[in-house]
Design a protein around this motif. Structure first.
Motif, mmCIF file in Angstrom:
data_model
loop_
_atom_site.group_PDB
_atom_site.id
_atom_site.type_symbol
_atom_site.label_atom_id
_atom_site.label_comp_id
_atom_site.label_asym_id
_atom_site.label_seq_id
_atom_site.Cartn_x
_atom_site.Cartn_y
_atom_site.Cartn_z
ATOM 1 N N VAL A 18 100.189 11.509 -30.927
ATOM 2 C CA VAL A 18 100.396 12.437 -32.042
ATOM 3 C C VAL A 18 101.077 11.691 -33.183
ATOM 4 O O VAL A 18 102.273 11.421 -33.147
ATOM 5 C CB VAL A 18 101.226 13.660 -31.594
ATOM 6 N N ASN A 19 100.286 11.380 -34.206
ATOM 7 C CA ASN A 19 100.731 10.508 -35.292
ATOM 8 C C ASN A 19 101.273 11.262 -36.504
ATOM 9 O O ASN A 19 101.582 10.644 -37.522
ATOM 10 C CB ASN A 19 99.555 9.641 -35.757
ATOM 11 N N VAL A 55 93.454 10.252 -27.513
ATOM 12 C CA VAL A 55 93.105 11.039 -28.699
ATOM 13 C C VAL A 55 94.193 10.852 -29.748
ATOM 14 O O VAL A 55 95.391 10.970 -29.440
ATOM 15 C CB VAL A 55 92.971 12.534 -28.357
ATOM 16 N N THR A 56 93.808 10.580 -30.991
ATOM 17 C CA THR A 56 94.778 10.446 -32.077
ATOM 18 C C THR A 56 94.132 10.901 -33.382
ATOM 19 O O THR A 56 92.975 11.333 -33.403
ATOM 20 C CB THR A 56 95.305 8.999 -32.170
ATOM 21 N N GLY A 57 94.885 10.795 -34.476
ATOM 22 C CA GLY A 57 94.382 11.180 -35.786
ATOM 23 C C GLY A 57 94.506 10.033 -36.769
ATOM 24 O O GLY A 57 95.393 9.192 -36.654
ATOM 25 N N VAL A 80 102.216 11.232 -26.286
ATOM 26 C CA VAL A 80 103.138 10.314 -26.951
ATOM 27 C C VAL A 80 103.209 10.756 -28.404
ATOM 28 O O VAL A 80 102.171 10.948 -29.049
ATOM 29 C CB VAL A 80 102.647 8.858 -26.862
ATOM 30 N N ALA A 81 104.411 10.934 -28.929
ATOM 31 C CA ALA A 81 104.559 11.438 -30.290
ATOM 32 C C ALA A 81 105.336 10.455 -31.156
ATOM 33 O O ALA A 81 106.316 9.846 -30.716
ATOM 34 C CB ALA A 81 105.274 12.790 -30.282
ATOM 35 N N TRP A 82 104.884 10.303 -32.398
ATOM 36 C CA TRP A 82 105.659 9.604 -33.421
ATOM 37 C C TRP A 82 106.956 10.387 -33.632
ATOM 38 O O TRP A 82 106.965 11.620 -33.613
ATOM 39 C CB TRP A 82 104.844 9.542 -34.716
ATOM 40 N N HIS A 134 106.520 4.802 -35.289
ATOM 41 C CA HIS A 134 105.106 4.826 -35.648
ATOM 42 C C HIS A 134 104.373 3.566 -35.211
ATOM 43 O O HIS A 134 103.239 3.633 -34.714
ATOM 44 C CB HIS A 134 104.960 5.023 -37.158
ATOM 45 N N GLU A 135 105.025 2.415 -35.370
ATOM 46 C CA GLU A 135 104.342 1.161 -35.047
ATOM 47 C C GLU A 135 104.122 0.992 -33.545
ATOM 48 O O GLU A 135 103.351 0.130 -33.112
ATOM 49 C CB GLU A 135 105.128 -0.031 -35.598
#
Length: 261
Positions: free
Chosen positions: A105-106, A52-54, A124-126, A186-187
């Motif tokens: 989590v972006n 799941v992401t945004g 997993v978080a940015w 982020h990448e």
């Protein structure tokens, strides 16, 4: 434009919240689409893990209190009741489904968006993401499972502090508190999340699902109950095809090829 995007990569389903102009805030239609899809995924034997992401620069900032095209405006009592019912269905399905869910989590995860993230099995978080229990700032109580997940992750005293003050927690602090499993640039975010999901999708899905159920119940169970659960689920696990493969591959000194059955 679809407010939630779904795509399949092998045995991994990727779910993307797609209202970037409002930082992926939930409206009724979005919650309905998520709920229905997760209920479908629960029954889909071809899916063995979910990510799941945004879209854009936010993960999810919780309920869209302006309404945002929802069936009922998010700030009205009726709109909130409708949304609360879907939150319950969605979060319960995520927590109880056999397949593990990995959150990527972006960006900011606030309010119900924060607790939606916490409902994932792994996060997993940015490195610039933030987690915010924003409810108190709106005079609201926490929802979307926050009062279940947060104290189990960080302890009761920390959970009270985070919910009573509603202050942002950055990704590094979230890692220190035990809210997230990985913090990455982020990448690397989706790559890391897909790598974790891919490994889970190659695992013994039924065994992972049973361990997930036991762990979710462990905090309200005594030792005797946990031992009973372990005995019961182990009895189920040993009847699966994946156990045969696990033992056979061990004896043959090769990597197991689990089928999730």
């Amino acid at each position: 434009m679809d407010e939630v995007l779904f795509r399949r990569e092998g045995a991994v389903e990727v779910v993307t919240l797609n209202r970037p102009e409002v930082l992926n805030a939930f409206n009724f239609n979005m919650l309905l689409a998520l709920t229905r899809r997760f209920e479908e995924l629960e029954q889909d034997d071809e899916v063995r893990a979910v990510v799941v992401t945004g879209e854009g620069r936010g993960f999810c900032t919780g309920a869209d209190l302006t309404g945002g095209g929802a069936r009922s405006d998010g700030h009205t009592p009726m709109g909130m009741r409708l949304s609360a019912g879907l939150y319950s269905r969605l979060i319960r399905t995520m927590a109880e489904m056999e397949k593990p869910v990995v959150g990527a989590v972006n960006g900011d995860a606030a309010g119900a968006g924060c607790n939606f993230a916490l409902a994932c099995d792994l996060l997993v978080a940015w490195e610039r993401a933030r987690f915010i229990q924003v409810f108190v700032r709106r005079g609201l109580v926490a929802d979307a499972g926050g009062t279940f997940f947060l104290p189990r992750l960080v302890g009761l005293a920390r959970a009270k502090e985070l919910m009573f003050f509603g202050e942002p927690v950055d990704a590094r602090r979230a890692y220190e508190l035990g809210l997230v499993n990985r913090v990455v640039p982020h990448e690397r975010l989706m790559e890391e999340a897909m790598e974790l999901a891919g490994k889970l999708a190659e695992g013994p899905t039924r065994a992972i699902g049973m361990m997930k159920r036991m762990l979710n119940r462990s905090f309200e169970s005594d030792l005797s109950t946990c031992l009973d659960f372990e005995a019961t689920f182990q009895g189920i696990a040993v009847s699966t095809a994946d156990v045969v493969e696990g033992i056979t591959s061990f004896l043959q000194k090769r990597k197991p090829e689990f089928k999730g059955r």
